[in-house]
Design a protein around this motif. Structure first.
Motif, PDB file in Angstrom:
ATOM      1  N   UNK A  20     -17.213  11.614   7.291  1.00  0.00           N
ATOM      2  CA  UNK A  20     -17.369  12.681   8.278  1.00  0.00           C
ATOM      3  C   UNK A  20     -18.017  12.077   9.513  1.00  0.00           C
ATOM      4  N   UNK A  21     -17.238  11.979  10.576  1.00  0.00           N
ATOM      5  CA  UNK A  21     -17.763  11.297  11.751  1.00  0.00           C
ATOM      6  C   UNK A  21     -18.473  12.237  12.698  1.00  0.00           C
ATOM      7  N   UNK A  22     -17.974  13.483  12.768  1.00  0.00           N
ATOM      8  CA  UNK A  22     -18.725  14.420  13.598  1.00  0.00           C
ATOM      9  C   UNK A  22     -18.970  15.679  12.798  1.00  0.00           C
ATOM     10  N   UNK A  23     -20.054  16.321  13.110  1.00  0.00           N
ATOM     11  CA  UNK A  23     -20.483  17.453  12.308  1.00  0.00           C
ATOM     12  C   UNK A  23     -19.667  18.690  12.686  1.00  0.00           C
ATOM     13  N   UNK A  24     -19.033  19.344  11.714  1.00  0.00           N
ATOM     14  CA  UNK A  24     -18.283  20.556  12.040  1.00  0.00           C
ATOM     15  C   UNK A  24     -19.258  21.707  12.322  1.00  0.00           C
ATOM     16  N   UNK A  25     -18.754  22.751  12.967  1.00  0.00           N
ATOM     17  CA  UNK A  25     -19.589  23.944  13.136  1.00  0.00           C
ATOM     18  C   UNK A  25     -19.426  24.867  11.951  1.00  0.00           C
ATOM     19  N   UNK A  26     -18.259  24.818  11.352  1.00  0.00           N
ATOM     20  CA  UNK A  26     -18.049  25.617  10.152  1.00  0.00           C
ATOM     21  C   UNK A  26     -17.456  24.705   9.086  1.00  0.00           C
ATOM     22  N   UNK A  27     -18.037  24.799   7.889  1.00  0.00           N
ATOM     23  CA  UNK A  27     -17.614  23.931   6.792  1.00  0.00           C
ATOM     24  C   UNK A  27     -17.365  24.844   5.600  1.00  0.00           C
ATOM     25  N   UNK A  28     -16.123  24.892   5.143  1.00  0.00           N
ATOM     26  CA  UNK A  28     -15.789  25.845   4.083  1.00  0.00           C
ATOM     27  C   UNK A  28     -15.167  25.136   2.886  1.00  0.00           C
ATOM     28  N   UNK A  29     -15.408  25.681   1.688  1.00  0.00           N
ATOM     29  CA  UNK A  29     -14.686  25.224   0.510  1.00  0.00           C
ATOM     30  C   UNK A  29     -14.111  26.434  -0.211  1.00  0.00           C
ATOM     31  N   UNK A  30     -12.912  26.289  -0.687  1.00  0.00           N
ATOM     32  CA  UNK A  30     -12.234  27.402  -1.338  1.00  0.00           C
ATOM     33  C   UNK A  30     -12.430  27.388  -2.838  1.00  0.00           C
ATOM     34  N   UNK A  31     -11.953  28.457  -3.464  1.00  0.00           N
ATOM     35  CA  UNK A  31     -11.865  28.559  -4.923  1.00  0.00           C
ATOM     36  C   UNK A  31     -13.200  28.411  -5.636  1.00  0.00           C
ATOM     37  N   UNK A  32     -14.213  29.084  -5.111  1.00  0.00           N
ATOM     38  CA  UNK A  32     -15.513  29.047  -5.765  1.00  0.00           C
ATOM     39  C   UNK A  32     -15.718  30.326  -6.578  1.00  0.00           C
ATOM     40  N   UNK A  33     -16.736  30.303  -7.435  1.00  0.00           N
ATOM     41  CA  UNK A  33     -16.988  31.457  -8.306  1.00  0.00           C
ATOM     42  C   UNK A  33     -17.475  32.661  -7.503  1.00  0.00           C
ATOM     43  N   UNK A  34     -18.334  32.392  -6.537  1.00  0.00           N
ATOM     44  CA  UNK A  34     -18.821  33.535  -5.772  1.00  0.00           C
ATOM     45  C   UNK A  34     -18.994  33.168  -4.300  1.00  0.00           C
ATOM     46  N   UNK A  35     -19.120  34.226  -3.504  1.00  0.00           N
ATOM     47  CA  UNK A  35     -19.297  34.051  -2.069  1.00  0.00           C
ATOM     48  C   UNK A  35     -20.726  33.642  -1.783  1.00  0.00           C
ATOM     49  N   UNK A  36     -20.891  32.569  -1.051  1.00  0.00           N
ATOM     50  CA  UNK A  36     -22.224  32.146  -0.652  1.00  0.00           C
ATOM     51  C   UNK A  36     -22.104  31.606   0.756  1.00  0.00           C
ATOM     52  N   UNK A  37     -23.150  31.770   1.522  1.00  0.00           N
ATOM     53  CA  UNK A  37     -23.116  31.195   2.876  1.00  0.00           C
ATOM     54  C   UNK A  37     -24.515  30.923   3.355  1.00  0.00           C
TER      55      UNK A  37
END
Lengths: 435, 1105
Positions: A372-389
């Protein structure tokens, strides 16, 4: 009755940054995985060396080979975690079948696990202030410590590369939303067509009152983060399929295509492959083939993307995966929640450190696309057990919105992110009366 | 370093697994007219052993002290100081200078040398004499060489009746004269030192009188025993008595063993030399830290108890060499240089080596935790290694195949390079290492050719030899041995790569060094894991032979050693009657009750005789000295109540008249085992436990080998009367047990069912009591064991041990079942005689058999097992089986011309040599091959092919061969008792109808074939190069794409798992995997995955239209 004013959907400028994840030009020519580790170590070492003077300027930096017993120093290398329970392909050949089937743990951790640091010159076993549970094979770190008489390296302090630098966000004054959905699993037992139709109708503005429709008109893009279809494994395991079943293979895909066509008719959609989709297995997964979506692919609003997926919307940088990288960390290490795993990958500056060790990955020879060369503003991963942020803030004022997207077919939840302030909310759909 | 199959250094092939399994007893068929004697039926101890002393004369031209020192100085001083770090701890001052302290040490090796008599200790002797040298280590880790003086070689003959003192001295003179004649070259002043009249008794046959006169003949040197014996056996004329030939007694005992027996020293025990009883050596002969001279009568031998049961901190050197072979040749010392030597030295009892170094030819990049020593010439490496040995002073040298490869190679290489000062590796200053070719032949272990490298004062322990002796494995390569015992695959570097690595740069040589070090470390880890030091030292202690005998000699020496010790206590002497080995004297072996084949779904109780043969010998007092030959029986007129007539018709006296010494030895062994087991329960300390466990195991093996010793017709003291009596009693007992069980456990007798003996074998009987629960079967089993035991003479005892449920009895010696010792949970699946490990079977057979047994016995799912077989056969016919499962491996022991019959693997090796001499297997390698489809009528040996070649060229395998020659027999054996029409059902069903054969890419016809693209859906030929599907299949794109991509995805999973596993084995992430170990189960899969992956991606790319 006043005729409602026609509402205009907002637009956002989009640029796809998936190029680094393409493998069109690459070929399997007998190359091995050592190159990818080598490139990773080389890249990360440059980063870490630059950080050392501000971390522990008085200490000498050396290699594993240059260690001297009892002398404080810093070494940089790739971690390797020895794991007793790690499944091995050689187990298939083990001499005796155990009488009791092994209980499959969700996680292969064991108290005897230990870490080893490796550079080009050799390996050294680590002890001290570096908890094996928090690290995985493939991470590159700098360590402060000294060699013990037993030949181990007693770690006193660990330096990770830390969050990468971030481009500044230009201030926006209006709400624009991106909707994330993952784990539709069309064709599986848990998929509820009505629920998905509700989501589509909501996004396309066919549901709710004016207020809701106004919000819907602010949605500028939908991202489908993996595992959109479910194909019964018996159809694709290489065995001959009876002709009457042949057409059934593609049924879920057709169903998905019909639904997606509704979406792409009104707004842009990104679709990423996941581990259950008809795509290749190794990361980076290549975009789902257009021939699968005979309807949706005729729209220019439809874009089939790779996994990991990286893009920019109105200067907001997005980075995300369909979940494999975090799921693998969950199998081989420990953290208080999935968001912490995500945070770690950012601090390690590597999207999928366990690839290729325990996560399938293309054997690159000259690059490691997951750095990862530059930091994203939003970083998401799919297919998780529950919603977390959570909003992660870095030492250099980096701000990252971390999102775990739950599986839609199980939770009925999609996630909505506001581009203006990176605020996150959920869209929840239920089709049962008592909910 | 594994043997064969690879290696820049490769070894001679390990000999085939011992053909006669390490069975404990003889098992000929019941009623076979001429069953083989126990010797032929794999009785232990039935081996031919050459027991010859070899006198070594001390070389008087000892290198002067300064000359030896010069050898060191010439050499690099930096190296010398490097090596000096690893010296032994310095001697305490009082030991270094005086003789005022009692010295105790654990001895490891005893030999002798001929030198001048010690003037101070033996003022009355002169001339050459045998000096025994005991090498050992003190508790503090100091090395000791103790030179023992005054012990003389001797043997006995029966004294002719009427011989008076004058006759004896005349006899002495005559004998001296004859000795002089036959040993003209010898310059010994007196050959026969003394002839004494002693009262002894022969061990053979029961005698009524207590003792008889014997002549003890003491000779000057150990080798003279044999020549003197020869003279006496051929006959000698004595004045007044005429010509007479003599039977000699105890004339075939190795001198060192004779000394140990007489001084009560057993292998590996502690020896004390009291203060004041020894002298410091005037002229130091050895490199040991302490060198003493003493009289044999002053030695104190400590029994292995308390403090003296511990182990001294021996230094164990584990090493491995690499040679740069020429392409296509087995490395030969005349051509191929030694390029690396890796060394690890460990103190006995410590987990980590304290010395790790590697010596390399040319520069080598540093390695973490290892001393890398680089040299410019081979001469420097060899000399550095010699210096290392001298400085580190190891007591035990271990490695894998070192006796046959590494050590002889080093020595012969030094000869070729004319480095005369190299082979000074022993502990004696001028003692050059001697290499001899020896043949070791044993009934149990088969014939082994090996090289005997004598390194004075250091014990060699070749793990390969130990493995071959102690374990029956399908392969003895270091790779498969470490996979088996340590659970890890070993990286294997192909020999063609070794030379490339050596010729590369210092990084590539480092790579090789890491590999070499690993090969040096594995033997040490095996040694630790298998507790070899403990087990072998205990075996030496129990049987009384030196440790080095345990590896280099057979079983009989161990029994003989115990027999001699016991006989000495009883004042008995043992005649030297070598067995003739004619094989004419045969007797009936053990009984095997007819097996009632079938699948038993009721619990089967197993009644076992505990140590059956030893018990019989004890119960009926069977011994050499209790045997009454038929002619004596009439003469001696013994009361019938004190005699036992065995079922085979021999007569033995009861213990009241004369207690046998074999029963006594056995009693002591079994009592000692009981004690050791009791102590083991108490013991907490892991090292103490290791010693005790080794001891009880050694005791058990020793007890069981006594019977074999008596039956070894080519052995040291065969006595078939004893062995045939033992087996006849054994047969009687099995029959007796069967009768009692079937008579007592009947419905008439008040039991619920009639018991039925379904099978019986040597020392166990399988009974179906009819009970349906395991608990009931166990109860009945225990009752039966107690009841029947009561009817036997003590200590014969029938024990109930386990229940099999369910039980699949195929035929005699072939069965499988679940093994229960408690009713809650089964212990394991037990399978006997069902080929799951034979090495000429491919892995597919093993997997299939194991899986079927599992399904039948554990899952109790016979239809499931049948389905599994059908699926596998279908997969085989449809070409879906992983190639590595089909690989058959055979060792190439000689070149093609030397084989009388054409063999598949030999022919293949020839063909491969024509293709590429560099990678073709050479003698000593294992040749892996698969059977391919060939023209009709092709001979079997023409159908073998290299698996790699098959992979690369898409050559179709021959599924029919595998079906008929590999899997059908084992399968039918299992299924016949279970299934009607098993053959028809399994091998000829509808699942065998579809067959798929791949098209070879290298065959002649393919050169003329034009490749055309076909539709991915229906294989119809399509014209346009850019198309994927024919017009007919256009609508099925999504479906067909899914299939293609699923194939890619599966391969990617496999590719990743295989290659990361290899990284794991190799122990490095940043370096390419070099391993080409064909013993590794995933080697071919890895290769195939790489190839398939490339192809599958091409297929996928066709979709990018």
């Amino acid at each position: 009755m006043p005729v409602p004013m026609p509402m205009e959907r907002k637009q956002a400028s989009y640029s796809n940054l998936d190029e680094r994840y393409g493998i069109q030009g690459e070929k399997y020519q007998g190359q091995q995985y050592s190159h990818i580790y080598f490139t990773r170590l080389h890249h990360m070492r440059n980063l870490l060396h630059a950080l050392v003077p501000s971390w522990k300027p008085q200490l000498p930096v050396t290699t594993v080979l240059g260690l001297e017993e009892g002398k404080d120093c810093i070494i940089v290398g790739t971690l390797y975690k020895h794991m007793k329970l790690k499944p091995s392909i050689l187990d298939e050949y083990s001499k005796e079948r155990s009488a009791i089937p092994l209980v499959k743990p969700h996680n292969f951790m064991h108290p005897d696990d230990h870490l080893v640091l490796e550079d080009e010159s050799g390996r050294v076993t680590l002890a001290g202030a570096i908890p094996p549970a928090a690290f995985v094979t493939g991470v590159v770190v700098a360590l402060h410590g000294k060699e013990t008489s037993a030949g181990n390296f007693l770690v006193e302090d660990v330096l990770e590369a830390g969050l990468p630098p971030q481009t500044a966000l230009s201030c926006a004054d209006e709400d624009k939303y991106v909707v994330f959905v993952s784990g539709l699993s069309v064709g599986s037992g848990t998929f509820n067509p009505l629920q998905f139709q509700l989501l589509i109708d909501h996004i396309t503005g066919h549901l709710g009152d004016e207020n809701e429709q106004t919000i819907a008109s602010n949605i500028v893009r939908v991202v489908v983060a993996g595992n959109s279809v479910h194909i019964a494994p018996r159809f694709v395991n290489g065995q001959t399929v009876a002709s009457k079943d042949q057409s059934r293979i593609a049924e879920p895909i057709k169903e998905l295509d019909i639904m997606l066509t509704q979406l792409v008719a009104s707004l842009p959609v990104d679709i990423m492959p996941g581990c259950q989709d008809p795509a290749n297995f190794s990361l980076p997964q290549q975009p789902l083939h257009r021939c699968l979506f005979s309807g949706a692919s005729t729209y220019n609003t439809f874009s089939s993307c790779s996994n990991p997926h990286q893009f920019e919307l109105d200067s907001v940088q997005f980075l995300g995966t369909s979940g494999q990288n975090i799921d693998d960390l969950y199998k081989y290490s420990d953290a208080k929640d999935k968001l912490e795993f995500m945070e770690r990958t950012l601090r390690w500056r590597h999207l999928a450190p366990t690839a290729p060790n325990s996560l399938g990955c293309y054997p690159y020879t000259d690059k490691d696309p997951f750095l990862i060369e530059s930091c994203p503003h939003a970083y998401f991963v799919g297919n998780q057990d529950k919603y977390e942020t959570r909003l992660l803030e870095g030492p250099e004022k980096q701000k990252v919105r971390l999102i775990c997207i739950p599986r839609f077919s199980e939770s009925g939840i999609a996630v909505m992110l506001n581009l203006r302030n990176l605020e996150c909310s959920t869209l929840s759909f239920s089709t049962s009366f008592d909910a | 370093m594994s043997s064969g199959g690879r290696g820049g250094k490769r070894r001679a092939p390990p000999p085939p697994a011992p053909s006669g399994a390490a069975a404990k007893r003889a098992h000929p068929n019941p009623g076979t007219p001429q069953p083989p004697p126990p010797a032929a039926a794999a009785a232990p101890g039935a081996e031919e052993e050459d027991m010859m002393d070899e006198d070594v004369f001390l070389d008087e031209s000892i290198l002067a002290e300064d000359e030896a020192a010069l050898l060191m100085i010439q050499r690099d001083e930096a190296l010398a100081s490097r090596l000096a770090r690893w010296k032994r701890p310095a001697l305490p001052a009082d030991l270094a200078t005086g003789c005022s302290r009692t010295v105790a040490f654990q001895q490891l090796e005893i030999d002798y040398v001929i030198g001048e008599s010690h003037k101070e200790l033996l003022p009355n002797s002169s001339g050459p004499a045998a000096i025994l040298r005991i090498f050992g280590v003190t508790r503090e880790g100091h090395s000791i060489c103790c030179q023992v003086h005054g012990f003389e070689p001797y043997f006995y003959i029966g004294c002719p009746s009427g011989m008076g003192p004058d006759d004896i001295s005349r006899f002495h003179q005559t004998l001296e004269g004859r000795m002089k004649e036959s040993n003209r070259s010898s310059n010994v002043p007196r050959f026969v030192k003394r002839v004494e009249l002693v009262q002894k008794q022969t061990i053979m046959h029961y005698q009524t009188q207590q003792s008889q006169p014997f002549l003890k003949i003491v000779v000057a040197l150990p080798t003279m025993v044999a020549s003197c014996r020869g003279i006496l056996e051929r006959g000698i004329t004595i004045e007044g008595l005429g010509s007479k030939s003599f039977l000699t007694y105890e004339s075939n005992i190795l001198f060192a063993l004779r000394f140990m027996i007489d001084c009560n020293i057993v292998g590996g025990n502690w020896i004390g030399v009291p203060a004041g009883k020894y002298r410091k050596a005037a002229r130091v002969m050895s490199y040991c830290q302490l060198e003493l001279d003493c009289l044999y009568s002053d030695l104190v031998s400590h029994a292995a108890e308390g403090e003296y049961s511990k182990m001294a901190p021996f230094r164990i050197l584990s090493f491995d060499i690499e040679c740069a072979g020429r392409k296509g040749h087995f490395p030969e010392p005349t051509h191929d240089p030694v390029i690396q030597i890796a060394n690890l030295v460990t103190h006995q009892g410590e987990g980590q080596p304290f010395v790790r170094n590697v010596m390399t030819l040319k520069s080598c990049s540093p390695i973490v935790g290892v001393d890398v020593m680089s040299f410019d010439t081979e001469r420097d490496i060899l000399l550095a290694w010699r210096d290392l040995i001298r400085e580190v002073d190891p007591d035990i040298i271990i490695g894998y195949n070192i006796c046959k490869f590494d050590l002889p190679y080093l020595i012969e290489r030094a000869e070729v390079l004319k480095i005369t000062e190299f082979p000074l590796l022993g502990r004696i200053r001028n003692g050059r290492v001697r290499v001899r070719d020896t043949t070791f032949s044993s009934r149990q272990y088969g014939v082994r050719e090996s090289k005997d490298v004598t390194i004075e004062g250091r014990v060699q322990f070749d793990l390969l030899q130990a493995m071959q002796r102690d374990y029956k494995l399908s392969s003895y390569s270091l790779n498969s041995v470490s996979a088996h015992f340590l659970g890890e695959q070993k990286e294997d570097v192909h020999h063609s790569i070794i030379s490339d690595l050596q010729n590369g740069n210092s990084e590539t040589r480092r790579r090789l060094a890491v590999y070499c070090l690993k090969d040096a470390y594995l033997p040490q880890r095996l040694l630790d894991k298998l507790m070899y030091i403990y087990n072998y030292v205990e075996m030496a202690r129990v049987t009384g032979v030196p440790i080095s005998f345990l590896l280099s000699r057979g079983q009989s020496i161990k029994v003989l050693s115990q027999l001699l010790r016991k006989a000495k206590q009883k004042n008995l002497v043992i005649p030297n009657i070598k067995g003739q080995g004619s094989g004419q004297d045969t007797f009936e072996g053990a009984t095997v009750l007819e097996a009632r084949a079938g699948f038993y779904e009721k619990p089967i109780a197993t009644l076992d005789f505990a140590s059956l043969y030893p018990s019989i010998m004890m119960a009926y007092n069977l011994c050499y000295c209790t045997l009454v030959p038929p002619e004596d029986a009439r003469k001696l007129n013994l009361p019938p109540e004190s005699l036992n007539k065995t079922p085979s018709g021999e007569i033995f006296v009861k213990p009241e008249l004369q207690k046998g010494i074999l029963p006594e030895i056995l009693e002591e062994l079994l009592a000692a085992r009981k004690r050791a087991k009791a102590d083991l329960k108490e013991a907490k300390d892991p090292l103490e436990r290791a010693v005790l466990d080794g001891r009880q195991l050694a005791l058990k093996i020793s007890a069981n080998s006594v019977y074999g010793f008596t039956g070894a017709t080519v052995g040291q003291l065969p006595c078939l009367e004893i062995s045939s009596s033992v087996t006849s009693y054994g047969r009687q007992m099995i029959e007796h047990t069967k009768k009692l069980v079937e008579d007592k456990f009947t419905t008439v007798g008040g039991y619920e069912h009639n018991a039925e003996v379904i099978y019986g074998d040597t020392d166990s009987v399988m009974v179906q009591f009819g009970a349906s629960t395991i608990e009931d079967a166990m109860k009945l089993g225990r009752e039966a064991a107690d009841y029947i035991s009561g009817t036997f003479t003590k200590p014969i005892k029938l024990e109930f041990e386990k229940v099999y449920f369910p039980y699949l009895l195929i035929s005699k010696k072939r069965y499988a079942g679940l093994y229960w010792t408690n009713p809650e949970k089964f212990d394991k699946m037990d399978a006997k005689g069902i080929e799951t490990v034979r090495r000429d079977n491919c892995l597919l057979v093993k997997n299939l058999v194991t899986e079927c047994l599992h399904k039948i016995l554990v899952d109790r799912d016979i239809p499931g097992a049948v389905q599994y077989v059908k699926n596998t056969i279908s997969d085989l016919l449809m070409n879906r089986v992983d190639l590595s499962l089909l690989v058959i491996t055979k060792g190439l022991t000689k070149t093609g011309e030397d084989y009388a019959v054409k063999a598949a693997h030999v022919e293949l090796a020839e063909r491969m040599r024509k293709r590429d001499p560099a990678t073709a297997p050479t003698v000593g390698d294992r040749v892996p091959y698969v059977i391919i489809k060939a023209a009709k009528g092709a001979k079997a040996y023409e159908k073998s092919e290299d698996p790699i070649y098959v992979l690369d060229n898409n050559i179709p395998i021959d599924p029919q061969y595998y079906l008929e020659n590999q899997i059908s027999k084992p399968l039918l054996r299992i299924f016949e008792p279970i299934l009607k029409n098993a053959s028809k059902e399994l091998l000829h069903g509808s699942h065998t109808r579809s067959v798929s054969i791949s098209t070879p890419s290298n065959s002649g016809i393919m050169k003329f074939a034009k490749k055309q693209l076909t539709c991915l859906g229906c294989k119809a030929v399509i014209s346009g190069a850019s198309q994927t599907l024919c017009s007919h299949c256009k609508g099925r794109e999504a479906e067909l794409y899914c299939k293609t991509v699923a194939n890619v995805s599966d391969l990617e999973v496999l590719f990743g798992r295989l290659w990361t596993q290899c990284q794991e084995c190799q122990g490095s992430l940043h370096q390419d995997v070099l391993c080409t170990s064909r013993d590794c189960p995933i080697f071919y899969r890895r290769r195939k995955a790489q190839k398939d992956m490339a192809e599958a991606r091409l297929q996928l790319d066709r979709w990018d239209f």
